[in-house]
Design a protein around this motif. Structure first.
Motif, PDB file in Angstrom:
ATOM      1  N   HIS A 102      19.891  -5.242   1.514  1.00  0.00           N
ATOM      2  CA  HIS A 102      19.606  -6.215   2.552  1.00  0.00           C
ATOM      3  C   HIS A 102      20.610  -6.211   3.645  1.00  0.00           C
ATOM      4  CE1 HIS A 102      22.145  -7.842  -0.613  1.00  0.00           C
ATOM      5  NE2 HIS A 102      22.748  -8.389   0.299  1.00  0.00           N
ATOM      6  N   SER A 137      15.457  -7.161  -1.885  1.00  0.00           N
ATOM      7  CA  SER A 137      13.886  -6.801  -2.042  1.00  0.00           C
ATOM      8  C   SER A 137      13.418  -5.169  -2.209  1.00  0.00           C
ATOM      9  CB  SER A 137      12.977  -7.406  -0.962  1.00  0.00           C
ATOM     10  OG  SER A 137      13.186  -6.516   0.142  1.00  0.00           O
ATOM     11  N   ARG A 138      12.384  -5.034  -2.855  1.00  0.00           N
ATOM     12  CA  ARG A 138      11.909  -3.567  -2.944  1.00  0.00           C
ATOM     13  C   ARG A 138      11.601  -3.007  -1.480  1.00  0.00           C
ATOM     14  NH1 ARG A 138       8.309  -2.700  -8.435  1.00  0.00           N
ATOM     15  NH2 ARG A 138       9.887  -3.797  -9.695  1.00  0.00           N
ATOM     16  N   ASP A 139      11.252  -3.788  -0.680  1.00  0.00           N
ATOM     17  CA  ASP A 139      10.868  -3.506   0.811  1.00  0.00           C
ATOM     18  C   ASP A 139      12.165  -2.871   1.364  1.00  0.00           C
ATOM     19  OD1 ASP A 139       8.192  -3.767   0.563  1.00  0.00           O
ATOM     20  OD2 ASP A 139       8.192  -5.705   1.916  1.00  0.00           O
ATOM     21  N   ASP A 140      13.240  -3.685   1.193  1.00  0.00           N
ATOM     22  CA  ASP A 140      14.631  -3.381   1.754  1.00  0.00           C
ATOM     23  C   ASP A 140      15.247  -2.150   1.270  1.00  0.00           C
ATOM     24  OD1 ASP A 140      14.528  -5.641   3.695  1.00  0.00           O
ATOM     25  OD2 ASP A 140      15.967  -6.716   2.521  1.00  0.00           O
ATOM     26  N   HIS A 142      13.757   0.310  -0.465  1.00  0.00           N
ATOM     27  CA  HIS A 142      12.615   1.618   0.094  1.00  0.00           C
ATOM     28  C   HIS A 142      13.129   1.829   1.504  1.00  0.00           C
ATOM     29  CE1 HIS A 142       9.529   2.492  -2.805  1.00  0.00           C
ATOM     30  NE2 HIS A 142      10.017   1.343  -3.304  1.00  0.00           N
ATOM     31  N   ALA A 143      13.342   0.940   2.555  1.00  0.00           N
ATOM     32  CA  ALA A 143      13.771   1.428   4.016  1.00  0.00           C
ATOM     33  C   ALA A 143      15.239   1.940   3.825  1.00  0.00           C
ATOM     34  CB  ALA A 143      13.643   0.040   4.671  1.00  0.00           C
ATOM     35  N   ASP A 169       8.861   5.913  -8.381  1.00  0.00           N
ATOM     36  CA  ASP A 169       9.086   5.448  -7.037  1.00  0.00           C
ATOM     37  C   ASP A 169      10.367   6.583  -6.408  1.00  0.00           C
ATOM     38  OD1 ASP A 169       6.942   3.965  -7.077  1.00  0.00           O
ATOM     39  OD2 ASP A 169       7.914   2.179  -6.527  1.00  0.00           O
TER      40      ASP A 169
END
Length: 288
Positions: A102, A137-140, A142-143, A169
């Protein structure tokens, strides 16, 4: 009245040939990171009043002649780069850990890339995915992971991966982004099937203390599958101490315990494995 800190583990028998620790956290070991109530290992390390020179001296006494100290946020990455610049036997890695993803803002990542360009910094890491904790978060995650892959590619430095409960992943992202030339799975935690898949891709597998644990037969099977020319050994100190020191802070001078376990698994003499790992270290991090 508080209890005095526990005595550190006794030094193991020295190795017959030099080897290096491919992954540790000197800033935590010397207490530079403020230990929180949720990190008893860091608290114990801080109480021990270790110094970088003392850690290096203890390691050299058992044949561990060099080490790579790894960043996990911007302050630790800065600190490790400075320590590596001051010590010829130390290299650094810089990154934002997936648990801190994050905080991987464009400005932070730009400074990580600037640090990665320094000559004493030989790795971008540790980065990757951690599905065990939900601190980011998984989105953070991955980015951030994808951004670090690009930084490793642009700077020509090794990519050091933290992979916890996210094997499929991590491999998928590497395939999608196009892995940089040198990839290291730090504290490899997969099984034999994953080890074979990583080896086929040319990724390095770095084994740590858990390979010595009684309940970690899957790691020993993975080490059995891993080609010697793609193996590294690490402590992740002050975490993950090898048997018989579980529950105590780890340190680079305990590498011989893990290395001898790996040599037995591979059916080779410890000196031969040391020589192979030293050669792999040059291939991954460059000449010392």
């Amino acid at each position: 009245m508080s209890k005095p800190p526990a005595a550190p583990p006794v030094a193991p028998e020295p190795l017959p040939a030099p080897v290096f620790d491919s992954h540790c956290h000197l800033d935590i070991m010397v207490g530079d990171r403020q230990a929180s109530s949720g990190d008893p290992v860091a608290q114990a390390a801080q109480a021990a009043s270790a110094t970088v020179s003392g850690i290096l001296d203890a390691a050299r006494a058992v044949g561990v002649t060099r080490l790579v100290t790894i960043g996990y946020d911007l302050p630790s990455s800065r600190w490790n780069a400075e320590v590596a610049a001051a010590h010829a036997d130390v290299y650094a890695g810089v990154a934002i850990h997936p648990n801190e993803a994050h905080a991987a803002t464009p400005e932070t990542l730009a400074e990580i890339e600037e640090l990665a360009g320094r000559p004493e910094v030989r790795a971008v890491g540790e980065t990757g995915l951690d599905y065990f904790r939900d601190w980011a978060s998984r989105d953070d995650q991955h980015a951030s992971f994808r951004a670090h892959i690009e930084i490793a590619r642009r700077t020509g430095k090794a990519l050091v991966i933290h992979d916890r409960d996210a094997h499929a992943d991590v491999l998928k992202v590497l395939a999608e982004e196009g892995a940089p030339p040198v990839v290291v799975f730090h504290s490899f935690s997969g099984d034999a099937e994953m080890a074979a898949e990583c080896a086929a891709a040319g990724y390095y597998l770095s084994f740590s203390g858990p390979v010595t644990y009684k309940n970690a037969g899957y790691l020993r099977e993975a080490a059995r599958v891993a080609p010697v020319e793609l193996m590294l050994v690490e402590t992740d100190a002050p975490y993950l101490p090898p048997v018989p020191h579980r529950g105590k802070p780890n340190a680079p001078y305990l590498i011989p315990l893990t290395l001898r376990c790996l040599a037995e698994i591979k059916g080779v003499e410890p000196d031969a494995l040391c020589e192979a790992i030293e050669a792999n270290g040059v291939a991954v991090f460059g000449a010392w």
